[in-house]
Design an enzyme around this catalytic site. Structure first.
Site, PDB file in Angstrom:
ATOM      1  N   ASP A 104       5.440  17.014  47.854  1.00 55.59           N
ATOM      2  CA  ASP A 104       6.381  18.057  48.253  1.00 55.59           C
ATOM      3  C   ASP A 104       5.735  19.280  48.868  1.00 55.59           C
ATOM      4  O   ASP A 104       6.374  20.331  48.983  1.00 55.59           O
ATOM      5  CB  ASP A 104       7.193  18.491  47.032  1.00 55.59           C
ATOM      6  CG  ASP A 104       6.315  19.099  45.937  1.00 55.59           C
ATOM      7  OD1 ASP A 104       5.107  18.770  45.889  1.00 55.59           O
ATOM      8  OD2 ASP A 104       6.829  19.894  45.139  1.00 55.59           O
ATOM      9  N   GLU A 105       4.495  19.174  49.295  1.00 50.86           N
ATOM     10  CA  GLU A 105       3.774  20.375  49.726  1.00 50.86           C
ATOM     11  C   GLU A 105       2.796  20.009  50.829  1.00 50.86           C
ATOM     12  O   GLU A 105       2.128  18.981  50.771  1.00 50.86           O
ATOM     13  CB  GLU A 105       3.043  20.963  48.520  1.00 50.86           C
ATOM     14  CG  GLU A 105       2.255  22.208  48.785  1.00 50.86           C
ATOM     15  CD  GLU A 105       1.522  22.709  47.542  1.00 50.86           C
ATOM     16  OE1 GLU A 105       0.776  23.693  47.669  1.00 50.86           O
ATOM     17  OE2 GLU A 105       1.683  22.097  46.458  1.00 50.86           O
TER      18      GLU A 105
END
Length: 405
Positions: A104-105
């Site tokens: 998610d990053e």
């Protein structure tokens, strides 16, 4: 700006995906990780749960004590990986290089596409809009001159935020009076040591640079540079061949004292390692065994292989030898992996190769192991390998084995 970097960070990613897919969870204190009756930690939680002091990495028992009315659920990593792939396809549109830190990053180098700060703002706006419209999730975006500043910026206005730090001077001004813990790479123990010596703010790191370097050596030099806004690292795209190891581990819900269970679980873990290694086309020069005992003592043992391998039977047999050499007592966690990864270019013939068919022998050993597992636990392991490779199914299977030996 010599380089323009965007840092994208999804907001409470696992919890947000679950809430998106089940609107009844909206506004609830949702905690993703283990269940309250299990061992384990919090993977992530909704912002509503964070109001109770819940945070990633917290013991699930502590989380339950602080938020007994929360909704606890296991993570669904297959779902999260699929969503992550959607996100990557959006983000990659705007970057010459993408460095993924987690599902998610990511850091995105948008220097060429953006051209200037105004162009970077336009890209950041598009990323946020497309993430919301196409994936139905929110993200926080930071635009800056460096990776450290971009990550700091994305944290500044969470959730669903946007912030920019165009220059090193802007970074220094923003961070000057903040606690050292807010500086990238400064963890709790490092912050505690800095506090002990009276270094509490980011500005004091630069003011007392000699003390910081004396206390922390190379890490101290890096902290001093970051505190002064200096970070010239480039966005480095991840390549599977850059990985140092591939491993898989299991934490049991109750300590295991039966050696046969550990032996059987090792085989499943070896199969998982084989599966991942073959997906990325890598082999390992050595095998490592990890053990955490009931008293939380951790050990690891390793040995080099005669030939680099990704074969589950070889990984299992070597890990099994290592297991027999360690202390025989209650085990909380067991893991196996391969290290010194490389792409297999050739395989040197051994004396055993000339006398027989090693591959056929390994296949027979593999089948024999499956037969033994099926007789012992009355489960179709070989026919359900694809499911077992998934984290939650693997854990459920290991727990079943522990209870039904």
């Amino acid at each position: 700006m010599d380089q323009i970097i965007i840092h994208v960070d999804m907001d409470a990613f696992y919890a947000a995906v679950e809430t998106r897919d089940d609107p009844s969870l909206q506004g609830k204190a949702l905690i993703i990780g283990s269940l309250p009756t299990e061992r384990g930690v919090v993977a992530t939680c909704s912002y509503e749960a964070r109001e109770y002091g819940i945070r990633s990495g917290m013991s699930i028992k502590d989380a339950y004590r602080q938020c007994p009315n929360g909704i606890f659920m296991h993570p669904n990593f297959d779902k999260y990986r699929a969503v992550s792939q959607q996100l990557h396809e959006i983000w990659n549109t705007y970057a010459t290089a993408s460095e993924y830190i987690a599902l998610d990053e990511a850091y995105l180098d948008v220097t060429e596409q953006a051209g200037d700060l105004e162009g970077a703002r336009r890209i950041a706006r598009l990323i946020k809009e497309r993430t919301r419209n196409e994936v139905h999730l929110s993200c926080s975006v930071g635009v800056a001159y460096s990776k450290t500043a971009a990550k700091t910026a994305s944290e500044e206005k969470k959730p669903d935020g946007y912030f920019e730090i165009p220059t090193a001077e802007d970074f220094v001004a923003l961070m000057r009076d903040r606690d050292v813990r807010e500086l990238y790479t400064v963890g709790p123990k490092t912050a505690e040591k800095l506090h002990f010596y009276g270094i509490r703010t980011v500005e004091q790191i630069t003011q007392r640079r000699e003390d910081v370097i004396r206390l922390f050596g190379k890490q101290g030099q890096w902290m001093v540079r970051l505190a002064a806004g200096q970070d010239d690292r480039k966005v480095e795209p991840y390549r599977p061949e850059d990985a140092k190891s591939i491993s898989r581990e299991i934490t049991f819900q109750e300590d295991v004292v039966v050696p046969a269970v550990l032996d059987d679980v090792l085989f499943l873990l070896a199969l998982c390692v084989e599966n991942r290694a073959r997906r990325v086309g890598l082999v390992g020069e050595g095998v490592v065994l990890k053990i955490t005992y009931a008293d939380m003592k951790k050990i690891s043992r390793s040995r080099l292989l005669e030939q680099p391998s990704d074969d589950a039977v070889i990984i299992y047999e070597e890990a099994r030898k290592l297991l027999r050499q360690v202390e025989d007592r209650a085990v909380r966690l067991i893991g196996v992996g391969i290290y010194n990864l490389t792409e297999e270019k050739f395989r040197q013939m051994s004396f055993e190769d000339l006398l027989g068919d090693p591959e056929a022998e390994r296949q027979e050993k593999r089948k024999a192991r499956f037969r033994a597992l099926e007789e012992r636990y009355h489960l179709d392991f070989e026919g359900h390998l694809t499911e077992i490779f998934r984290g939650e199914t693997l854990h459920r299977t290991a727990e079943y084995m522990r209870k039904h030996i």
